[in-house]
Design an enzyme around this catalytic site. Structure first.
Site, mmCIF file in Angstrom:
data_model
loop_
_atom_site.group_PDB
_atom_site.id
_atom_site.type_symbol
_atom_site.label_atom_id
_atom_site.label_comp_id
_atom_site.label_asym_id
_atom_site.label_seq_id
_atom_site.Cartn_x
_atom_site.Cartn_y
_atom_site.Cartn_z
ATOM 1 N N GLU A 28 23.305 59.214 -30.732
ATOM 2 C CA GLU A 28 22.957 58.380 -31.534
ATOM 3 C C GLU A 28 21.580 57.971 -31.418
ATOM 4 O OE1 GLU A 28 24.130 57.280 -34.707
ATOM 5 O OE2 GLU A 28 21.976 56.645 -34.584
ATOM 6 N N ALA A 49 23.456 53.861 -62.378
ATOM 7 C CA ALA A 49 24.575 52.906 -62.556
ATOM 8 C C ALA A 49 25.855 53.518 -61.693
ATOM 9 C CB ALA A 49 24.900 52.671 -64.039
ATOM 10 N N ILE A 53 26.269 51.948 -55.593
ATOM 11 C CA ILE A 53 24.965 51.074 -54.919
ATOM 12 C C ILE A 53 24.294 50.305 -56.039
ATOM 13 C CG2 ILE A 53 22.866 51.308 -53.822
ATOM 14 C CD1 ILE A 53 23.771 53.931 -52.153
ATOM 15 N N GLU A 55 20.251 53.872 -66.528
ATOM 16 C CA GLU A 55 21.293 54.997 -66.398
ATOM 17 C C GLU A 55 21.226 56.223 -67.091
ATOM 18 O OE1 GLU A 55 23.688 55.966 -63.972
ATOM 19 O OE2 GLU A 55 24.097 57.827 -65.280
ATOM 20 N N GLY A 104 21.726 58.392 -56.074
ATOM 21 C CA GLY A 104 22.693 59.347 -55.296
ATOM 22 C C GLY A 104 22.020 59.588 -53.833
ATOM 23 N N ARG A 105 22.815 60.239 -53.011
ATOM 24 C CA ARG A 105 22.242 60.474 -51.580
ATOM 25 C C ARG A 105 22.588 61.921 -51.416
ATOM 26 N NH1 ARG A 105 22.109 55.967 -48.511
ATOM 27 N NH2 ARG A 105 22.564 57.001 -46.635
ATOM 28 N N ASP A 133 29.404 62.952 -44.760
ATOM 29 C CA ASP A 133 28.406 63.266 -46.101
ATOM 30 C C ASP A 133 27.742 64.491 -45.656
ATOM 31 O OD1 ASP A 133 29.230 60.593 -46.974
ATOM 32 O OD2 ASP A 133 27.361 59.909 -46.715
ATOM 33 N N HIS A 161 56.169 37.286 -54.949
ATOM 34 C CA HIS A 161 55.719 36.541 -56.065
ATOM 35 C C HIS A 161 55.151 35.322 -55.507
ATOM 36 C CE1 HIS A 161 55.082 34.671 -59.979
ATOM 37 N NE2 HIS A 161 56.042 33.583 -59.371
#
Ligand code: NAI
Length: 462
Positions: free
Chosen positions: A33, A177, A180, A199, A268-269, A309, A441
């Site tokens: 990282e 839209a 994010i 959008e 978007g990504r 991703d 409840h």
């Protein structure tokens, strides 16, 4: 040089979970990282900080709109933006330190720096070359911006910049839209910013059950967010005090503009794989830029895996986590598996929106015979007591077998409620199974049961 059983590149939810699971399974594990803190986009500049700001601004909204009704009188709190940002930063640091602790506890080595795969089984970090029998790419994604839009992360921002604006803007244009745009748009709208979402499509949140998306848009509009739908953004011109968003309305191709102090680009990504050395290794890619993997997260290079991703599928932290655990198990010789049919999606606005399984549109397209059980939170005593009765639960079940096919919730706690249906779907449950389960409840979860009852002989409180 050190040698490991597994080196994972990236410490986001996919990478760190994979690393911990690998270590738990007895593999000598390292995680690369480059950031100063672990946790990736999600913890540092994504899911977690946005939830802190959503929580703070939701509390403000409650104070402004509902406190007096409950007999809590007095001035509404004023906003100390710097303190709100400090609170958000503290939330980030608590969580990133938590992962550092978990790495130590599980004996995962943190290789600090930029990882590059210089040959099969070799990862270079800084000046050092490390060896690994298995390498897992978990490098996540980065914002995919539009041509004609230059991001400066000051007044033309991605999600990263929007989490740390120096001051609350008077006006904000949100391009896109999607999740994010709507989450961050909600944050600023509650802080008094005049927010307009532009959008391309004719509906918000593409892919969401259309009935829910429509209701969601109506609720957000009531909260003061403006929408320009069917509008293709062409570019953003940077001005001294204001930026100008240029867009064309798709219905008549007319050119329009919108001025705003801050423009959030949330279109978007895309996979973040720059500098990893994938070209030189000959790693096969998909046409849309993701790393190609087989059903076991393996790339075409032996011993090289990819998750999250960076590969195909919904760009969600929990999908990456599940893949991280599954690939760890596969590497350890076990049967890792992810059920892609049961991955929930949540939008953390107020009310929350959550879904799992098929939408009604998908079922229609597949030509499946289905039934709908719907229940409004107006019939839920708990939701009414706390001024959160807007929204509904919609359960979709197979017409013949009653098996649950999907669930879509807009309402209080939707992001938690959805998991009852996730578990039910994992077990192949019918709507009747949920309907016959006793629900405490008064809870919001009774609305889920009522929707299940509505798939059968009918809801009680409808
Ligand atoms: P998104 O893909 O959800 O939405 C992007 C929107 O931008 C789409 O509606 C698209 O039609 C629109 N768009 C694209 N080009 C346009 C143009 N030229 N003009 C006007 N509109 C345009 O992307 P978003 O919101 O940036 O999120 C990125 C990823 O991060 C998503 O995969 C999302 O699922 C994930 N995410 C998930 C969260 C959650 O689960 N709560 C929170 C934040 C992000």
């Amino acid at each position: 040089m050190a040698s490991f059983d597994v080196i994972i590149i990236g410490s986001g939810p996919g990478g760190y979970v994979c690393a911990i699971r690998c270590a738990q399974l007895g593999l000598k594990t390292a995680c690369v990282e480059a950031r100063d803190t672990l946790g990736g986009t999600c913890l540092n500049v994504g899911c977690i900080p946005s939830k802190a700001l959503l929580h703070a601004t939701h509390s403000l909204h409650e104070a402004e709109h509902n406190f007096a009704k409950m007999g809590l009188k007095g001035k509404s709190p004023s906003v100390d933006w710097q303190q709100m940002l400090a609170y958000k930063d503290e939330v980030i640091s608590g969580n990133t330190k938590g992962i550092e602790f978990l790495f130590k506890k599980n004996k995962v080595t943190w290789l600090k720096g930029w990882g590059q795969i210089t040959a099969p089984g070799k990862v270079t970090v800084g000046d050092e070359v490390h060896e690994a029998k298995n390498i897992v790419i978990a490098t996540g994604s980065e914002p995919s911006t539009l041509p004609g839009v230059e991001i400066d992360e000051k007044t033309i921002v991605t999600s990263t910049g929007t989490l740390a604006l120096p001051k609350i803007p008077k006006t904000m244009a949100v391009i896109g839209a999607g999740v994010i745009g709507l989450e961050m748009g909600s944050v600023y709208a509650r802080l008094g910013t005049d927010v307009t979402v532009v959008e391309y499509l004719d509906a918000i949140t593409p892919g969401m059950d259309a009935e829910v998306a429509k209701s969601f848009q109506r609720i957000l509009a009531k909260q003061g967010i403006k929408f320009v739908l069917g509008a293709a953004v062409q570019g953003v011109d940077k001005g001294k005090s204001k930026n100008t968003v240029r867009y064309n309305l798709r219905k008549d191709d007319s050119a329009q503009t919108l001025e705003a102090e801050v423009v959030l680009v949330a279109t978007g990504r895309k996979p973040y794989i720059t500098g990893l050395g994938l070209d030189a290794l000959g790693v096969e890619m998909l046409p849309r830029g993701q790393i190609k993997t087989d059903g076991h997260f393996s790339t075409n290079v032996k011993g090289l895996y990819a998750i999250g991703d960076a590969i195909i599928g919904p760009m969600l932290a929990h999908k990456a986590e599940d893949e991280g655990m599954a690939v760890a198990e596969i590497i350890a010789g076990k049967a890792g598996h992810v059920n892609y049919g049961v991955i929930p999606g949540v939008v953390y606005t107020s009310p929350e929106v959550a879904s799992v399984g098929k939408t009604e549109e998908q079922l229609k397209e597949e030509g499946r015979a289905y039934k709908v059980g719907k229940f409004s939170f107006m019939g839920n005593a708990r939701a009414k007591a706390v001024f959160q009765a807007e929204g509904f639960v919609k359960l979709l079940a197979d017409k013949a077998t009653d098996r649950i096919l999907g669930c879509h919730i807009i309402g209080p706690g939707a992001g938690d409620l959805i998991h009852e249906i996730c578990v039910a779907m994992e077990f192949g449950a019918s709507a009747q199974d949920v309907a016959l389960t006793c629900h405490a409840h008064p809870t919001y979860s009774e609305a889920v049961r009522e929707a299940a009852l509505a798939c059968g002989d009918g809801a009680i409180h409808a």
